[in-house]
Design a protein around this motif. Structure first.
Motif, short mmCIF file in Angstrom:
data_model
loop_
_atom_site.label_atom_id
_atom_site.label_comp_id
_atom_site.label_asym_id
_atom_site.label_seq_id
_atom_site.Cartn_x
_atom_site.Cartn_y
_atom_site.Cartn_z
N GLU A 37 108.20 63.44 7.78
CA GLU A 37 108.04 62.07 7.28
C GLU A 37 106.66 61.49 7.66
O GLU A 37 106.02 60.79 6.87
CB GLU A 37 109.18 61.25 7.92
N MET A 38 106.19 61.87 8.86
CA MET A 38 104.89 61.33 9.31
C MET A 38 103.72 61.96 8.57
O MET A 38 102.67 61.35 8.44
CB MET A 38 104.75 61.53 10.82
N TYR A 39 103.92 63.20 8.13
CA TYR A 39 102.85 63.84 7.34
C TYR A 39 102.73 63.17 5.98
O TYR A 39 101.65 63.08 5.41
CB TYR A 39 103.14 65.34 7.17
N GLU A 40 103.86 62.68 5.49
CA GLU A 40 103.85 62.05 4.16
C GLU A 40 103.43 60.58 4.20
O GLU A 40 102.75 60.10 3.31
CB GLU A 40 105.24 62.19 3.52
N HIS A 41 103.85 59.89 5.25
CA HIS A 41 103.59 58.44 5.28
C HIS A 41 102.60 58.02 6.37
O HIS A 41 102.19 56.86 6.43
CB HIS A 41 104.90 57.67 5.46
N ILE A 93 96.93 65.24 10.01
CA ILE A 93 98.00 64.23 9.89
C ILE A 93 97.38 62.83 9.80
O ILE A 93 96.49 62.47 10.58
CB ILE A 93 99.03 64.36 11.05
N PRO A 94 97.82 62.05 8.80
CA PRO A 94 97.22 60.73 8.61
C PRO A 94 97.69 59.71 9.64
O PRO A 94 98.84 59.76 10.08
CB PRO A 94 97.69 60.33 7.20
N GLY A 108 97.31 51.33 4.66
CA GLY A 108 98.55 51.59 5.40
C GLY A 108 99.29 52.82 4.91
O GLY A 108 100.48 53.00 5.18
N GLN A 109 98.56 53.65 4.18
CA GLN A 109 99.16 54.93 3.73
C GLN A 109 98.08 56.00 3.68
O GLN A 109 96.89 55.67 3.69
CB GLN A 109 99.84 54.75 2.38
N PHE A 151 91.67 61.82 2.92
CA PHE A 151 92.60 62.67 3.68
C PHE A 151 93.29 63.66 2.76
O PHE A 151 93.33 64.86 3.04
CB PHE A 151 93.64 61.81 4.41
N LYS A 152 93.84 63.17 1.67
CA LYS A 152 94.61 64.04 0.76
C LYS A 152 93.74 65.15 0.20
O LYS A 152 94.17 66.30 0.09
CB LYS A 152 95.22 63.21 -0.37
N ASN A 153 92.51 64.79 -0.14
CA ASN A 153 91.58 65.80 -0.67
C ASN A 153 91.24 66.86 0.36
O ASN A 153 91.21 68.05 0.07
CB ASN A 153 90.27 65.13 -1.09
N LEU A 154 91.01 66.41 1.58
CA LEU A 154 90.65 67.37 2.64
C LEU A 154 91.84 68.26 2.99
O LEU A 154 91.69 69.44 3.27
CB LEU A 154 90.13 66.63 3.88
#
Ligand code: PMP
Length: 293
Positions: free
Chosen positions: A125-129, A253-254, A266-267, A272-275
């Motif tokens: 859940e933490m990796y996603e949010h 991890i964001p 806040g998300q 981050f997603k690209n990297l």
């Protein structure tokens, strides 16, 4: 299948994998280690991890006793024995069995331990949010006292930070230098994206030279991003567009909240997603193939 652990040249079961209470790794935290990922049958950044291990050994004057090539074979054989194509390796080299004094010269020789298993540091859940972090009062060990570039078995500084954040109800801590600059997490490096550039503290701040950190810097530069290794403080984290942590175990991890301040939207952010996507692609091709026995 029962897990087998490499212990000083032999494979033993988990229950048999024991070291002497006179080992200075146990008595004094006198030793070094690496955490290494295995993706798709390849030991990710194998050379980088072994180089760091041998550099740490040199700095603390620990004679590992075997060559890097032999150590690579230790990693491969441990993975083969445990039939692992994806997972995590914990490689530990301690000063070995000695007496009750500090003098490492009284130790018989290094103990080498290699464990291959699975690891999951944070819930999915933490990796996603994203996760929340807290800056803690305990400061990162001053590099003048013990170079944090040595990946030593002494993690009390980081554990104290972890305890502090957990007590505050937050899973991860951000550690500061004596001067109050942001330096790293308890077992991860930190990045922020702010004013169009990706920033991470310089090694001189006293962080570990993370293998994942270096990989992310390289991937970001390849993307054409401006990357700077530069000091920043909590204000920069609070006011960053994005923030994330990097480490072998945690991967990327964001971070979406720091000390109660929402970071950016806040998300997990686009940078981050690209990297992360580039990092995933790298894990498909990088690393030493697990050799046949
Ligand atoms: N800092 C510290 C203190 C660590 O223990 C780790 C984990 N080894 C990291 C950073 C991240 O380093 P790496 O990417 O090499 O795992």
């Amino acid at each position: 299948m029962e897990k087998l652990v490499y212990l000083n040249g032999e494979f033993v079961t988990k229950a048999e994998a024991k070291i002497s209470v006179f080992d200075h790794g146990f008595l004094y935290g006198d030793g070094i280690f690496e955490g290494i990922r295995v993706y798709h049958g390849r030991i990710f950044k194998c050379k980088e991890h072994l180089d760091r291990l041998y550099e740490s050994a040199k700095t603390i004057m620990l004679n590992i006793g075997i060559s890097k090539a032999e150590m690579e074979e230790v990693l491969c054989s441990t993975l083969r024995k445990n039939d692992l194509d994806n997972g995590y390796i914990r490689l530990v080299v301690s000063r070995g069995v000695g007496d009750l004094g500090l003098d490492p010269n009284n130790c018989a020789g290094a103990s080498i331990i290699c464990i291959a298993d699975q690891i999951k540091i944070y819930p999915q859940e933490m990796y996603e949010h994203g996760l929340e972090v807290k800056t803690v009062a305990v400061r990162r060990t001053n590099p003048d006292s013990l170079s944090p570039r040595v990946k030593s078995l002494n993690y009390l500084n980081n554990i104290m930070a972890k305890i502090e954040s957990i007590q505050a109800g937050v899973v991860e801590a951000i550690m500061l230098t004596q001067e109050g600059y942001v330096v790293e997490g308890t077992a991860d490096n930190i990045f922020i994206f702010r004013r169009g550039a990706l920033l991470t503290p310089p090694l001189s701040a006293g962080c570990l030279e993370g293998v994942t950190r270096n990989a992310v810097i390289e991937l970001a530069k390849k993307k054409g991003l401006e990357v700077r290794e530069e000091l920043f403080n909590r204000h920069d984290v609070y006011n960053a567009d994005e923030c994330f942590l990097t480490g072998t175990a945690a991967e990327l991890i964001p971070v979406v909240k720091a000390d109660g301040r929402v970071i950016g939207e806040g998300q997990p952010g686009e940078i981050f997603k690209n990297l992360l996507e580039d990092f995933r692609a790298l894990t498909l091709v990088d690393g030493v193939l697990i050799k046949e026995g």
